[in-house]
Design a protein around this motif. Sequence first.
Motif, PDB file in Angstrom:
ATOM      1  N   SER A 162      44.833 -48.022 103.246  1.00  0.00           N
ATOM      2  CA  SER A 162      44.158 -46.908 102.574  1.00  0.00           C
ATOM      3  C   SER A 162      44.901 -45.599 102.798  1.00  0.00           C
ATOM      4  O   SER A 162      45.119 -44.818 101.870  1.00  0.00           O
ATOM      5  CB  SER A 162      42.721 -46.777 103.084  1.00  0.00           C
ATOM      6  N   VAL A 163      45.296 -45.365 104.039  1.00  0.00           N
ATOM      7  CA  VAL A 163      46.008 -44.130 104.380  1.00  0.00           C
ATOM      8  C   VAL A 163      47.365 -44.085 103.677  1.00  0.00           C
ATOM      9  O   VAL A 163      47.770 -43.042 103.143  1.00  0.00           O
ATOM     10  CB  VAL A 163      46.169 -44.023 105.910  1.00  0.00           C
ATOM     11  N   ALA A 164      48.059 -45.215 103.651  1.00  0.00           N
ATOM     12  CA  ALA A 164      49.372 -45.261 103.001  1.00  0.00           C
ATOM     13  C   ALA A 164      49.265 -45.008 101.501  1.00  0.00           C
ATOM     14  O   ALA A 164      50.058 -44.247 100.929  1.00  0.00           O
ATOM     15  CB  ALA A 164      50.032 -46.615 103.264  1.00  0.00           C
ATOM     16  N   VAL A 165      48.286 -45.634 100.853  1.00  0.00           N
ATOM     17  CA  VAL A 165      48.103 -45.432  99.413  1.00  0.00           C
ATOM     18  C   VAL A 165      47.706 -43.981  99.133  1.00  0.00           C
ATOM     19  O   VAL A 165      48.206 -43.358  98.183  1.00  0.00           O
ATOM     20  CB  VAL A 165      47.041 -46.404  98.857  1.00  0.00           C
ATOM     21  N   GLY A 166      46.827 -43.436  99.966  1.00  0.00           N
ATOM     22  CA  GLY A 166      46.429 -42.043  99.791  1.00  0.00           C
ATOM     23  C   GLY A 166      47.603 -41.091  99.902  1.00  0.00           C
ATOM     24  O   GLY A 166      47.787 -40.193  99.074  1.00  0.00           O
ATOM     25  N   ALA A 167      48.434 -41.291 100.941  1.00  0.00           N
ATOM     26  CA  ALA A 167      49.617 -40.442 101.126  1.00  0.00           C
ATOM     27  C   ALA A 167      50.574 -40.588  99.946  1.00  0.00           C
ATOM     28  O   ALA A 167      51.149 -39.594  99.468  1.00  0.00           O
ATOM     29  CB  ALA A 167      50.314 -40.796 102.425  1.00  0.00           C
ATOM     30  N   ALA A 168      50.739 -41.818  99.464  1.00  0.00           N
ATOM     31  CA  ALA A 168      51.648 -42.052  98.333  1.00  0.00           C
ATOM     32  C   ALA A 168      51.160 -41.333  97.077  1.00  0.00           C
ATOM     33  O   ALA A 168      51.961 -40.752  96.336  1.00  0.00           O
ATOM     34  CB  ALA A 168      51.764 -43.554  98.069  1.00  0.00           C
TER      35      ALA A 168
END
Length: 458
Positions: A162-168
């Motif tokens: 979730s954090v990775a997709v949000g940052a992306a």
Amino acid sequence: MSQGISEFPMPLPDRAADMPPVSREDVLRARDRRSVLDARARKRAFRLLWLLAGPGVLVMLGENDGPSMVSYATTGATYGIGFFVPFILLTFVMAFVVQEMTVRLGAVTHRGHAELIFQRFGPFWGYFAMADLVVGNLLTLITEFIAIQAGGLYFGVPAWLSVAVGAALILASLALRRYATWERALMALAVFNLLFIPAALFAHPSGAALAQAIVTWRPIPGGVTVAFVTLCMANIGATVTPWMIFFQQSAVVDKGLTAADIGEGRVDTAFGAILAAIAAIATVAAATPLFAHHVDVANFASGADFATALRPYLGTTGATLFALGIIEAGLVAAMTISTSSAYALGETTHARHSLNLDFSQGKLFYGTVIVSTLFAALVVLIPGAPLLALTLTVNVIATLLMAPALLFLLLLVNDREIMGTHANTWRANLAGGSIVGLIVVIGIFYGLITAFPGLLGK
């Protein structure tokens, strides 16, 4: 041949060669401005408002961020709708007063907030204001990723993903490389903040009870306690924060608004405040079943716990809408808050700062967004972090940091040398001064009852 006269006359100086080259940023802003002038000349009021709207809606819905929605949910679950519904409406009136001054300041001076503080008050106060902003923005940005993570956990998505997709997604928005396109994309995403409205409808709130709460302003259930004052501060910090001033003023400048556009800027800000207030009250209403059924939210770890706890009362659809709203709140706020930091740093260092820049021209601007986003994302993934406590604490800190930011704003909008006829009236000063006074008083009161809990007799 006459003396002193050359056989071949010297060429006239090339004045254009002495002027700075026209940049892509200049071209894009001029193109947007031409559309505004055309709409005004044709007296197409709705077209004009559509072209000029954006900073106000984004700053208000952006402030309905992850920690704000969790604060509202905690409020509804702890106290119901009685006292806090009119209190939240009051905080949005406060937000409009502050941001209206911000619109005027940016439209008249064509300067960002950080740049004006450095120019008018000198480096010491400029760096003080920047420190105020940076501390608040970094803490708040971390909580936006907490919200993104929390929403993902409800759907069974691992925290890291979730954090990775949000940052992306946040970093991908920078690839638009045009302020107008970036603004419209975020406005489309910000509409999903209104998901809290249908979520609240699944709680079957009483319209009569809501109306009565607004009209009568019911007494405080349980009296004044440390928890009550903390939630008051969290709700103020959920609507009035320093980053909003820095972001909206810089966005007004980046969009190219002028003094002639102040009226439309006010409408844009008022409309954003109304939408955000409705979504905030809907969040309180959606969480009131937890209050009615005496569910203790003190041990909730994140917004995901709220969605899970609400599922028996809102149903799967209502709880899903609540979780999706939490994700949206974190995403939009992360995009606007990281951008406000980039604007302010660019203004402070006299580096170019605009979403109309190419990456090669705006390395510091885009780099600030990238570094702050990645830093916040990594902090959230630290095992065992007290996420809900941090979320509520950030809004309290935002309230404490707001007083100095408001003082700078009031001083600037009263500076007739830069504001001319658009300087504050006595009514605007009374409203702004009252807001500063309220924030200072509640901050002092919070400090006293935290240090001396016996003052409340609890």
